[in-house]
Design a protein around this motif. Structure first.
Motif, mmCIF file in Angstrom:
data_model
loop_
_atom_site.group_PDB
_atom_site.id
_atom_site.type_symbol
_atom_site.label_atom_id
_atom_site.label_comp_id
_atom_site.label_asym_id
_atom_site.label_seq_id
_atom_site.Cartn_x
_atom_site.Cartn_y
_atom_site.Cartn_z
ATOM 1 N N GLU A 179 0.831 -1.198 0.000
ATOM 2 C CA GLU A 179 0.000 0.000 0.000
ATOM 3 C C GLU A 179 0.867 1.250 0.000
ATOM 4 O O GLU A 179 1.808 1.367 0.779
ATOM 5 C CB GLU A 179 -0.900 0.017 1.235
ATOM 6 C CG GLU A 179 -2.048 -0.972 1.146
ATOM 7 C CD GLU A 179 -3.038 -0.781 2.279
ATOM 8 O OE1 GLU A 179 -4.015 -1.529 2.294
ATOM 9 O OE2 GLU A 179 -2.831 0.111 3.136
ATOM 10 N N SER A 236 0.249 5.134 0.659
ATOM 11 C CA SER A 236 -0.834 6.017 1.091
ATOM 12 C C SER A 236 -0.360 7.467 1.109
ATOM 13 O O SER A 236 0.804 7.757 1.388
ATOM 14 C CB SER A 236 -1.353 5.585 2.463
ATOM 15 O OG SER A 236 -0.632 6.213 3.480
ATOM 16 N N PRO A 257 -17.833 10.219 4.465
ATOM 17 C CA PRO A 257 -17.927 8.769 4.221
ATOM 18 C C PRO A 257 -18.831 8.429 3.035
ATOM 19 O O PRO A 257 -18.509 7.532 2.261
ATOM 20 C CB PRO A 257 -18.523 8.226 5.519
ATOM 21 C CG PRO A 257 -18.222 9.256 6.548
ATOM 22 C CD PRO A 257 -18.143 10.573 5.848
ATOM 23 N N ARG A 285 -17.098 8.510 -0.398
ATOM 24 C CA ARG A 285 -15.779 7.892 -0.563
ATOM 25 C C ARG A 285 -15.689 6.976 -1.772
ATOM 26 O O ARG A 285 -14.588 6.721 -2.239
ATOM 27 C CB ARG A 285 -15.389 7.134 0.705
ATOM 28 C CG ARG A 285 -14.943 8.116 1.750
ATOM 29 C CD ARG A 285 -14.354 7.502 2.962
ATOM 30 N NE ARG A 285 -14.216 8.583 3.939
ATOM 31 C CZ ARG A 285 -14.282 8.420 5.236
ATOM 32 N NH1 ARG A 285 -14.481 7.216 5.731
ATOM 33 N NH2 ARG A 285 -14.167 9.442 6.034
ATOM 34 N N GLU A 286 -16.844 6.450 -2.234
ATOM 35 C CA GLU A 286 -16.809 5.681 -3.476
ATOM 36 C C GLU A 286 -17.031 6.611 -4.671
ATOM 37 O O GLU A 286 -16.421 6.450 -5.716
ATOM 38 C CB GLU A 286 -17.879 4.577 -3.467
ATOM 39 C CG GLU A 286 -17.358 3.242 -2.956
ATOM 40 C CD GLU A 286 -16.090 2.785 -3.699
ATOM 41 O OE1 GLU A 286 -16.164 2.650 -4.925
ATOM 42 O OE2 GLU A 286 -15.047 2.596 -3.041
ATOM 43 N N LEU A 298 -8.370 3.604 -3.115
ATOM 44 C CA LEU A 298 -9.500 3.889 -2.238
ATOM 45 C C LEU A 298 -9.127 5.038 -1.309
ATOM 46 O O LEU A 298 -7.972 5.473 -1.271
ATOM 47 C CB LEU A 298 -9.894 2.639 -1.434
ATOM 48 C CG LEU A 298 -8.768 1.903 -0.725
ATOM 49 C CD1 LEU A 298 -8.691 2.353 0.728
ATOM 50 C CD2 LEU A 298 -9.005 0.407 -0.804
ATOM 51 N N VAL A 299 -10.123 5.498 -0.577
ATOM 52 C CA VAL A 299 -9.858 6.596 0.345
ATOM 53 C C VAL A 299 -10.461 6.263 1.701
ATOM 54 O O VAL A 299 -11.498 5.633 1.789
ATOM 55 C CB VAL A 299 -10.426 7.931 -0.197
ATOM 56 C CG1 VAL A 299 -11.945 7.869 -0.331
ATOM 57 C CG2 VAL A 299 -10.025 9.094 0.698
ATOM 58 N N ARG A 300 -9.741 6.626 2.761
ATOM 59 C CA ARG A 300 -10.292 6.490 4.103
ATOM 60 C C ARG A 300 -9.999 7.800 4.829
ATOM 61 O O ARG A 300 -9.361 8.699 4.273
ATOM 62 C CB ARG A 300 -9.678 5.284 4.807
ATOM 63 C CG ARG A 300 -8.207 5.143 4.574
ATOM 64 C CD ARG A 300 -7.716 3.741 4.909
ATOM 65 N NE ARG A 300 -6.259 3.765 4.863
ATOM 66 C CZ ARG A 300 -5.495 2.722 4.622
ATOM 67 N NH1 ARG A 300 -6.035 1.540 4.418
ATOM 68 N NH2 ARG A 300 -4.187 2.832 4.602
ATOM 69 N N SER A 301 -10.492 7.874 6.062
ATOM 70 C CA SER A 301 -10.241 9.138 6.755
ATOM 71 C C SER A 301 -8.942 9.012 7.538
ATOM 72 O O SER A 301 -8.665 7.995 8.150
ATOM 73 C CB SER A 301 -11.413 9.477 7.675
ATOM 74 O OG SER A 301 -11.410 8.605 8.769
ATOM 75 N N ALA A 351 -7.727 13.492 4.379
ATOM 76 C CA ALA A 351 -8.017 12.332 3.557
ATOM 77 C C ALA A 351 -6.786 11.435 3.504
ATOM 78 O O ALA A 351 -5.657 11.919 3.554
ATOM 79 C CB ALA A 351 -8.400 12.764 2.154
ATOM 80 N N ASP A 352 -7.029 10.137 3.438
ATOM 81 C CA ASP A 352 -5.949 9.177 3.334
ATOM 82 C C ASP A 352 -6.221 8.338 2.094
ATOM 83 O O ASP A 352 -7.004 7.392 2.127
ATOM 84 C CB ASP A 352 -5.905 8.308 4.602
ATOM 85 C CG ASP A 352 -4.850 7.221 4.498
ATOM 86 O OD1 ASP A 352 -4.080 7.220 3.511
ATOM 87 O OD2 ASP A 352 -4.795 6.362 5.408
#
Lengths: 895, 228
Positions: free
Chosen positions: A814, A816, A826, A829-830, A866-869, A875-876
């Motif tokens: 990964e 990031s 959220p 995020r897609e 993809l993205v996460r918090s 943003a991550d």
């Protein structure tokens, strides 16, 4: 009450629709007479000539003048379309040139003698089929027919005249007619004309007078003809009162009639009876055949096919099924099809047959039928029946089986002579019975019955005293031998039935299995493979070469088979296939359309016409059994629907693609206006400023402007790269070139190129030295990571750090990118990875393509984005790729 | 030695030719210009330039075809100008006889550096047995590499790797060529060998192996030992 008398709007609408459909088809006018010589042809020609005077393009397709002068004179007043020569067994026959007429496309064609049978090798066996095709092509037809040729009147006419009628036309063609005219003439007048030689010449006239032209016969025929017309008038009237126009708008009863059809010629009569019943009740009807599993002889099969074809031509729905229990099968079908009335021939099974099949058919039907009405039709006894029965027995076994049976009985006889001394002659009977039981396990009915009779005789002759005579002295022995014989026969019959049942079951299972596999093959997989699989399965099941042919983009048949082996069409077969595809009707071998072809073509019927053809090479083998035909049709239907479905889906996808590309166009225009113009403005502005001598002289300002030039150029370059990659992704030409890369090096090289746009953010790198090598496309990774970095730089407040981390997570690597920006909610995020999606409140500029490209690039390499918090709110974004098996270490060559 | 090396620029874009003219003439080169492949080949034959800068995307006779025809009779060093598209194309060009490539958009200093390397290779038929770059000293004859005067121990393969790069110092060496020369023709697909050995060499020779100064990666194409 007034409500009820008002026409039903649906019926009116149906009428209108029918009218509309008719506008595209030719109109049919039938001139009907009670027999030859009433002046049908003359009337037809007269009507044709009239339309010609009115300026309509009318031609004579075919007319027989039979040497009548007045008729011949009329023929000359109309253009005659030249007939075509058909070579048949050395002689040449002329027939109506259907193909020529279809190509010439006149407004009206006059076709005499509707019931005529075409010469072999013609497109259709019957002239009435030619007429239907002319009508379908939008050509009007005038035609003539005698009442005795009507399918439903054939029997009545035969009964009256005593002359068998060979050529018939289905009644449905009369229903198709827009106008039916009876050419009526008083019998006495007709006889007068005959005597004057106006109908037939010479001795032909005399012979005709003997057979046909008798006053009482003619009167009866006239009555039939008038009745046909009366029925039609009656029906038209009813149709008119139901709405207007349309003839058989809706069945007006809840009745549904089913007729049981056997391979007997008597069944034709049954079919006609059922048709009359259905017509009088205005009810739909079906003809069913229940096979008991026994193989039919050539003649029986032909007759059965004829019977079912007759039913179909009279408008029945035809069904076939297999079951040893006739009553159960009939009841099952009746229940499943909501049948209210059943038409049967009077059963001809004797008491023994009834006993063996679990009760008489009629008895069981009446007991179990519930509210089903049963009509029994008396059938004439026919001697041929018995012979057929015998042939059936013979068919069930080869001569070799009888031969083995003979030897078995002889062997049992020998064994009996040995055993007789030990157990006595009566026990020898049981020995024989055992042998016979064994025989019935492996043999068919014929040899078992043969063995039963033969062994009874052998036992009697060689063992039962007085020996070597057929005389039996004691009454006990008589009882013994009768009981023995009965036991042997019944055993044989029962075993035969069980085995027959098994065979049917096995056969049905095989068919179900084939059908199941067909459906499974159709439901899954890529198209050309599916087609090959289906051809393969069907070819295996039918034991003949099978292939699928599909139309090309222009609608014409592609000369390319989808089958396990090449299926090469001759020029003639190609023509037949083309016909089948364009009309959506089965054609070729075994059908009534162009039957002289070696191949059979079943259309793959979709809802909007034929999607292709299923081809089967049939000539040389026996005709297809009804079950095989049903299997073929089922496969063709399934395949047709599936192909149609796929075609529509592809069309839908094409439309979606088009819509997206339109959107892309729009986005391109938008980005041209902003993304491209902004750096361009900077470039042009800076260049202009650099032309100013004062500015150039100031090293600090000059330096700043030059830096601005570089940065604007870089920005322009990145926008162009994104758009180019988007276009490549869209067209599907972007193929990753996978190679081994060091993830840390990959990240560093990317960041090096971005040094200038990322200048506003301190970078924190976490790139462990001992990361495994990554199999990826360097440019894809660089582009994906660049997009993430530039996003982070654009969305995070200036001065906040951006952290780039590479690490191994299980079997994935990964990378990031964490920023301190507002983060992604959220629910979005897609969506941020979708094409053209931009978060509400995004800064101006940007195409909404960057993240979509990033994900597409990753997916092309087998990874994802993809993205996460991030922990502190930003943003991550993560690029994730699977790690392949560690590459083997290189071998260090010797020092 | 001639005073001004002559560079033949074959590019259909006048803007690029103007840029090159400005940049190269300022650096002391003499410029020959051709707007298409045929003219370029003609000039190459009649004028015998010292260096050729060839644009890949020429109309008509394409850059690749020009290179092929040129290589039939001339060994003049060729620098290819290409848009950053496919690494495979670049490798194919290098295999076809190009000496180096430059991706558009590029900066003039970068171009000048590449041309200097090509020129040196053209003139030095026998390369200097001792290469010096920053703190590094590679003695090709003595099979020794020294960093800041101290010998660095290399394995045989590491040395072989470095030797191939040093022989083409300043020029890119295509991955497959490196693999073939160091590990033999069967190893040309094993690009991961290069990653491992490049990392090992950087660890021994570079000040900061994570930010290499001398052993440079040309992503997707190969490696380059930066000329001193």
């Amino acid at each position: 009450m007034a409500e009820l008398n008002r026409p039903d709007p649906d019926a009116l609408l149906a009428g209108l629709k029918q009218e509309e459909a008719r506008l595209n088809k030719g109109r049919l006018r039938v001139f009907m007479g009670m027999c030859a010589g009433v002046g049908k042809t003359y009337a037809m020609l007269e009507a044709g000539a009239k339309t010609r005077w009115e300026g309509m393009d009318a031609v004579i397709g075919v007319v027989e003048t039979h040497g009548r002068f007045d008729t011949a004179a009329l023929v000359d007043s109309l253009p005659t379309f030249p007939r075509k020569k058909v070579e048949h067994r050395g002689s040449s026959i002329t027939e109506m040139d259907l193909e020529g007429l279809l190509a010439r496309k006149p407004r009206l064609v006059l076709v005499d003698e509707l019931a005529h049978t075409n010469a072999p090798g013609s497109r259709h066996p019957k002239r009435w089929q030619d007429v239907l095709e002319l009508l379908d092509a939008g050509i009007d037809v005038y035609t003539t027919v005698n009442v005795q040729h009507l399918e439903s009147r054939k029997e009545a006419v035969e009964a009256i005249t005593g002359v068998p009628v060979r050529e018939t036309v289905p009644d449905s063609i009369l229903e198709r007619a827009d106008q039916v005219e009876v050419i009526d003439i008083a019998p006495s007048a007709l006889l007068e004309r005959l005597a004057e030689g106006k109908v037939y010449q010479g001795d032909k006239a005399a012979r005709a007078a003997e057979n046909f032209f008798k006053p009482d016969t003619l009167t009866a025929l006239r009555e039939i003809a008038l009745r046909v017309t009366a029925e039609r008038v009656d029906r038209d009237l009813r149709a008119f009162s139901a709405g207007r126009g349309g003839a058989k708008a809706a069945w007006n009863t809840n009745d549904r009639i089913m007729v049981a059809v056997s391979p007997s010629p008597n069944s034709e009569r049954l079919v006609r009876t059922a048709r009359r019943l259905a017509a009088s009740l205005q009810a739909p009807w079906l003809a069913v055949h229940v096979s008991d599993g026994a193989e039919l002889g050539e003649k029986d099969r032909e007759q059965l096919r004829k019977n079912l074809a007759l039913a179909e031509s009279l408008g029945a729905e035809v069904l076939t099924t297999a079951d040893t229990d006739l009553a159960a099968a009939l009841l099952r079908l009746a229940a499943s099809r909501d049948v209210s009335q059943l038409v049967l021939g009077r059963p001809r099974k004797g008491w023994l047959g009834a006993l063996l099949s679990g009760g008489s058919l009629l008895g069981r039907l009446t007991r179990e039928a519930g509210d089903l009405d049963i009509h029994l039709v008396r059938l004439p006894r026919r001697q041929a029946r018995r012979l057929r029965g015998l042939r059936r027995l013979r068919l069930l076994a080869s001569p070799a089986q009888y031969w083995y049976t003979l030897w078995l009985v002889a062997g049992m006889g020998l064994a009996g002579t040995v055993a007789e001394h030990l157990v006595g002659y009566r026990a020898v009977g049981f020995l024989f019975l055992c042998g016979l039981l064994a025989l019935s396990l492996f043999n068919s009915l014929g040899p078992v019955l043969f063995g039963a009779g033969l062994s009874a005789l052998v036992w009697d002759y060689f063992f039962i005293p007085p020996k070597y005579t057929f005389i039996i002295s004691t009454s006990e022995d008589v009882l013994m031998i009768v009981a023995y014989f009965l036991a042997a026969v019944i055993t044989g019959l029962l075993t035969h039935r069980v085995r027959n049942n098994q065979r049917i079951l096995a056969e049905r299972e095989r068919r179900t299995d084939v059908l199941y596999r067909l459906v499974a093959a159709i439901a899954t997989g890529e198209r050309s493979q599916t087609l090959r699989e289906v051809s393969n399965l069907l070819g295996g099941a039918l034991k003949r070469p099978v292939a699928v042919f599909l139309p090309g983009p222009d609608g014409a048949l592609m000369n390319q088979s989808h089958g396990p082996e090449p299926f090469i069409l001759s020029a003639k077969e190609e023509a037949v296939a083309g016909w089948a595809l364009s009309t959506g009707k089965a054609a070729g071998w075994g059908t009534s359309n162009l039957p002289t072809s070696d191949a059979y073509f079943a259309p793959l019927e979709g809802r909007h016409g034929a999607e292709g053809l299923l081809a089967l090479r049939g000539a040389g083998g026996p005709p297809l059994s009804l079950e095989d035909e049903a299997l073929m049709k089922a496969a063709a239907q399934q395949l047709g629907l599936s192909l149609e479905h796929e075609r529509l889906r592809l069309a839908g996808r094409e439309a979606e693609k088009l819509r997206q590309s339109e959107q892309l166009h729009q986005a391109l225009l938008n980005s041209v206006s902003h993304e491209l113009r902004t750096p361009l403005t900077a470039l042009l502005g800076t260049a202009a400023a650099l032309q100013d001598d004062a500015t150039v002289a100031d090293p600090v300002r000059r330096h700043g402007l030059l830096k601005e030039l570089g940065s604007a150029g870089g920005r322009l370059n990145r926008v162009i790269e994104n758009l180019l990659d988007m276009a490549r992704l869209n067209s599907g030409v972007l193929e990753p070139q996978l190679d081994w890369h060091d993830p840390g090096e990959l990240v560093r090289l990317t960041l090096q190129r971005l040094a200038e746009p990322l200048a506003g953010h301190p970078l924190k790198l976490d790139l462990p030295a001992e990361l495994p090598l990554l199999r990826a496309d360097f440019r894809f990774m660089e582009h994906a990571l660049s997009n993430l970095m530039l996003n982070a730089a654009a969305y995070a407040p200036a001065g906040t750090p951006i952290t780039v981390t590479a690490r191994r997570v299980g079997q994935r690597l990964e990378v990031s990118v964490v920023d301190r920006g507002p983060g992604i909610p959220p629910e979005a995020r897609e969506r941020v990875f979708e094409k053209f999606y931009r978060l509400p409140g995004s800064p101006a500029g940007g195409t909404g393509l960057g993240l979509h490209i990033t994900r597409s690039l990753m997916e092309a390499q087998g990874g994802t984005a993809l993205v996460r918090s991030a922990p502190d709110g930003g943003a991550d974004f993560v690029l994730s790729l699977p790690l392949s098996a560690a590459p083997p270490p290189p071998v260090e060559p010797g020092p | 030695m001639r005073a001004a090396p002559r560079v033949l620029v074959i590019d259909d874009e006048q803007a690029i030719r103007r840029l090159l003219k400005a940049g190269l003439e300022a650096a002391g080169y003499q410029l020959l210009e051709a707007a298409d492949g045929e003219a370029g080949l003609r000039l190459a034959a009649t004028e015998a330039p010292d260096l050729v800068v060839l644009d890949l995307g020429l109309p008509g006779l394409g850059g690749a075809a020009v290179l092929k025809r040129l290589r039939e009779w001339s060994r003049v060093p060729v620098l290819i100008l290409t848009v950053q598209d496919s690494e495979a194309d670049k490798v194919a060009l290098l295999d076809a006889g190009a000496d180096d490539y430059l991706t558009k958009p590029f900066g003039v200093p970068e171009l000048l550096a590449r041309l200097r390397v090509l020129e040196r290779h053209r003139l030095d038929v026998q390369p200097d047995p001792i290469l010096k770059m920053g703190p590094l000293e590679i003695d090709l004859a003595g099979h020794v590499v020294r960093k800041a005067g101290r010998e660095v121990k290399l394995t045989a393969t590491e040395w072989h790797f470095l030797q191939v790069l040093a022989r083409h110092a300043g020029k890119v060496v295509v991955q497959r060529e490196l693999l073939k020369q160091v590990w033999g023709p069967n190893a040309v697909e094993h690009s991961h060998y290069l990653r491992i050995y490049a990392a090992a060499l950087r660890k021994k020779l570079e000040d900061d192996p994570a930010e290499p100064q001398w052993i440079l990666t040309e992503p997707g194409v190969g490696y380059r030992l930066k000329a001193g």
